[in-house]
Design a protein around this motif. Structure first.
Motif, PDB file in Angstrom:
ATOM      1  N   GLU A 160      31.341  32.474  26.316  1.00 50.92           N
ATOM      2  CA  GLU A 160      31.121  33.912  26.186  1.00 50.92           C
ATOM      3  C   GLU A 160      29.676  34.285  26.518  1.00 50.92           C
ATOM      4  N   SER A 161      28.778  33.366  26.288  1.00 47.53           N
ATOM      5  CA  SER A 161      27.357  33.635  26.544  1.00 47.53           C
ATOM      6  C   SER A 161      27.005  33.546  28.024  1.00 47.53           C
ATOM      7  N   TYR A 162      27.844  32.838  28.796  1.00 49.50           N
ATOM      8  CA  TYR A 162      27.566  32.669  30.224  1.00 49.50           C
ATOM      9  C   TYR A 162      28.784  33.068  31.058  1.00 49.50           C
ATOM     10  N   PRO A 163      29.127  34.353  31.033  1.00 55.97           N
ATOM     11  CA  PRO A 163      30.285  34.817  31.809  1.00 55.97           C
ATOM     12  C   PRO A 163      29.943  34.981  33.283  1.00 55.97           C
ATOM     13  N   MET A 164      30.971  35.135  34.095  1.00 54.12           N
ATOM     14  CA  MET A 164      30.775  35.495  35.491  1.00 54.12           C
ATOM     15  C   MET A 164      30.719  37.016  35.559  1.00 54.12           C
ATOM     16  N   THR A 165      29.849  37.549  36.388  1.00 53.96           N
ATOM     17  CA  THR A 165      29.720  39.000  36.503  1.00 53.96           C
ATOM     18  C   THR A 165      30.034  39.455  37.927  1.00 53.96           C
ATOM     19  N   ASN A 166      30.496  40.702  38.020  1.00 54.83           N
ATOM     20  CA  ASN A 166      30.870  41.275  39.320  1.00 54.83           C
ATOM     21  C   ASN A 166      31.767  40.302  40.091  1.00 54.83           C
ATOM     22  N   VAL A 167      32.837  39.914  39.436  1.00 54.99           N
ATOM     23  CA  VAL A 167      33.736  38.883  39.959  1.00 54.99           C
ATOM     24  C   VAL A 167      34.480  39.374  41.200  1.00 54.99           C
ATOM     25  N   THR A 168      34.532  38.533  42.219  1.00 51.03           N
ATOM     26  CA  THR A 168      35.239  38.862  43.456  1.00 51.03           C
ATOM     27  C   THR A 168      36.685  38.389  43.378  1.00 51.03           C
ATOM     28  N   ALA A 169      37.493  38.802  44.341  1.00 52.18           N
ATOM     29  CA  ALA A 169      38.893  38.381  44.397  1.00 52.18           C
ATOM     30  C   ALA A 169      38.990  36.867  44.561  1.00 52.18           C
ATOM     31  N   GLU A 170      38.103  36.298  45.363  1.00 57.40           N
ATOM     32  CA  GLU A 170      38.110  34.852  45.578  1.00 57.40           C
ATOM     33  C   GLU A 170      37.758  34.102  44.300  1.00 57.40           C
ATOM     34  N   GLN A 171      36.793  34.613  43.549  1.00 56.55           N
ATOM     35  CA  GLN A 171      36.410  33.971  42.291  1.00 56.55           C
ATOM     36  C   GLN A 171      37.527  34.081  41.257  1.00 56.55           C
ATOM     37  N   PHE A 172      38.202  35.223  41.229  1.00 58.24           N
ATOM     38  CA  PHE A 172      39.323  35.404  40.314  1.00 58.24           C
ATOM     39  C   PHE A 172      40.425  34.389  40.621  1.00 58.24           C
ATOM     40  N   ALA A 173      40.760  34.238  41.904  1.00 62.58           N
ATOM     41  CA  ALA A 173      41.794  33.285  42.306  1.00 62.58           C
ATOM     42  C   ALA A 173      41.393  31.859  41.926  1.00 62.58           C
ATOM     43  N   TYR A 174      40.106  31.555  42.046  1.00 60.61           N
ATOM     44  CA  TYR A 174      39.619  30.226  41.669  1.00 60.61           C
ATOM     45  C   TYR A 174      39.791  30.002  40.163  1.00 60.61           C
ATOM     46  N   LEU A 175      39.459  30.999  39.364  1.00 59.37           N
ATOM     47  CA  LEU A 175      39.563  30.867  37.911  1.00 59.37           C
ATOM     48  C   LEU A 175      41.008  30.690  37.455  1.00 59.37           C
ATOM     49  N   VAL A 176      41.948  31.330  38.151  1.00 60.03           N
ATOM     50  CA  VAL A 176      43.356  31.204  37.772  1.00 60.03           C
ATOM     51  C   VAL A 176      43.850  29.771  37.984  1.00 60.03           C
ATOM     52  N   GLN A 177      43.141  28.996  38.795  1.00 60.15           N
ATOM     53  CA  GLN A 177      43.519  27.597  38.977  1.00 60.15           C
ATOM     54  C   GLN A 177      43.447  26.827  37.660  1.00 60.15           C
ATOM     55  N   TYR A 178      42.573  27.265  36.752  1.00 61.22           N
ATOM     56  CA  TYR A 178      42.505  26.634  35.435  1.00 61.22           C
ATOM     57  C   TYR A 178      43.814  26.859  34.675  1.00 61.22           C
ATOM     58  N   VAL A 179      44.403  28.030  34.855  1.00 61.35           N
ATOM     59  CA  VAL A 179      45.674  28.345  34.199  1.00 61.35           C
ATOM     60  C   VAL A 179      46.775  27.452  34.764  1.00 61.35           C
ATOM     61  N   GLU A 180      46.814  27.323  36.080  1.00 62.17           N
ATOM     62  CA  GLU A 180      47.835  26.490  36.715  1.00 62.17           C
ATOM     63  C   GLU A 180      47.679  25.027  36.311  1.00 62.17           C
ATOM     64  N   ALA A 181      46.446  24.571  36.209  1.00 58.40           N
ATOM     65  CA  ALA A 181      46.209  23.178  35.829  1.00 58.40           C
ATOM     66  C   ALA A 181      46.706  22.900  34.416  1.00 58.40           C
ATOM     67  N   ALA A 182      46.596  23.885  33.542  1.00 54.35           N
ATOM     68  CA  ALA A 182      46.988  23.694  32.145  1.00 54.35           C
ATOM     69  C   ALA A 182      48.473  23.908  31.903  1.00 54.35           C
ATOM     70  N   HIS A 183      49.096  24.825  32.665  1.00 53.59           N
ATOM     71  CA  HIS A 183      50.470  25.226  32.345  1.00 53.59           C
ATOM     72  C   HIS A 183      51.463  25.104  33.490  1.00 53.59           C
ATOM     73  N   GLY A 184      51.001  24.782  34.687  1.00 54.32           N
ATOM     74  CA  GLY A 184      51.899  24.718  35.828  1.00 54.32           C
ATOM     75  C   GLY A 184      51.787  25.973  36.681  1.00 54.32           C
ATOM     76  N   ALA A 185      52.412  25.935  37.851  1.00 54.95           N
ATOM     77  CA  ALA A 185      52.343  27.060  38.783  1.00 54.95           C
ATOM     78  C   ALA A 185      53.283  28.181  38.348  1.00 54.95           C
ATOM     79  N   PRO A 186      52.798  29.418  38.269  1.00 47.85           N
ATOM     80  CA  PRO A 186      53.670  30.545  37.909  1.00 47.85           C
ATOM     81  C   PRO A 186      54.816  30.677  38.900  1.00 47.85           C
ATOM     82  N   ARG A 187      56.000  31.094  38.396  1.00 50.72           N
ATOM     83  CA  ARG A 187      57.124  31.276  39.313  1.00 50.72           C
ATOM     84  C   ARG A 187      57.969  32.505  39.020  1.00 50.72           C
TER      85      ARG A 187
END
Length: 252
Positions: A113-140
């Motif tokens: 929380e102390s070191y967030p990403m700011t002014n996040v781009t679409a590419e950065q958002f897509a990169y961050l969602v990879q953490y979700v896929e790694a933990a839970h699988g690919a959304p379908r």
């Protein structure tokens, strides 16, 4: 200073609750995963794209479901550019890693929380969602979506009810206090089916002491993750002002 202490206290509560839920639900996550392949597709097939919306929603809640629906569909379709386009300027201005993969230790949660990403781009958002896929699988596919709260006090951590703090935790999580109180309109919670990779399937089957084929035939095997969104009104339009990807819960 008072606002800073309030933010830290709220985030500390969020961190502790997240850690507690993760500790309780990790076994559930490992054993209550989901079905993939053609059988899984048939199991979660929807007659129309509104099938996952709460059928018992009140008439005044329907508009919030319809606003959040495209975001859920975009995430479930792995169209992260489309999902990003539905975010408000407030959501894009700041994103914490905790929104994608909640830290299990309070210190790690606070550091994220102390070191967030700011002014996040679409590419950065897509990169961050990879953490979700790694933990839970690919959304379908979207699984369900309902309105959790439209109470302004709950959406702004001001409720004086007995379980008000807990309601706010489930409604907005670690949503920053700097997002204006008067633009918050509704909190929604939903679930998205996922598909595990062959290696992930093998790992789950091994932990359960069964074969992959037996695992696929298990009617209770249905991996998913939770997705929490808070809608805000920006320039006269409702948009996703905050979100959190969360693991399965025994309270789902």
């Amino acid at each position: 200073m008072r606002k800073s202490r309030r933010n830290k206290n709220a985030l500390s509560v969020a961190g502790r609750v997240t850690i507690l839920i993760a500790a309780i639900l990790l076994p559930l996550l490992l054993t209550s995963c989901g079905k993939q392949g053609q059988e899984g597709e048939k199991k979660t097939a929807q007659k129309n794209e509104d099938d996952f919306l709460d059928k018992k929603a009140k008439p005044e809640e329907r508009k919030y479901l319809l606003v959040a629906k495209p975001f859920f569909i975009a995430v479930a379709s792995r169209n992260y550019a489309a999902a990003y386009a539905l975010l408000s300027s407030h959501a894009r201005a700041r994103m914490s890693l905790n929104q994608f993969t909640p830290a299990q230790q309070d210190a790690d949660f606070q550091r994220n929380e102390s070191y967030p990403m700011t002014n996040v781009t679409a590419e950065q958002f897509a990169y961050l969602v990879q953490y979700v896929e790694a933990a839970h699988g690919a959304p379908r596919a979207p699984k369900m979506l309902n309105v959790f709260s439209t109470d302004p006090d709950v959406l702004n951590r001001r409720s004086r009810e007995q379980f008000g703090a807990m309601d706010s935790m489930f409604a907005i999580g670690a949503m920053p206090d700097w997002i204006p109180a008067d633009i918050r309109r509704a909190s929604l919670r939903g679930q998205i089916h996922t598909e595990l990779s062959p290696q992930e399937l093998a790992n789950v089957a091994q932990r359960q002491g069964i074969t992959v084929e037996e695992l696929k035939k298990d009617q209770d095997f249905d991996p998913y993750f939770n997705l929490k969104v808070v809608l805000v009104e920006e320039a006269g339009q409702l948009k996703v002002g905050y979100f959190e990807f969360l693991p399965p819960s025994m309270m789902d």
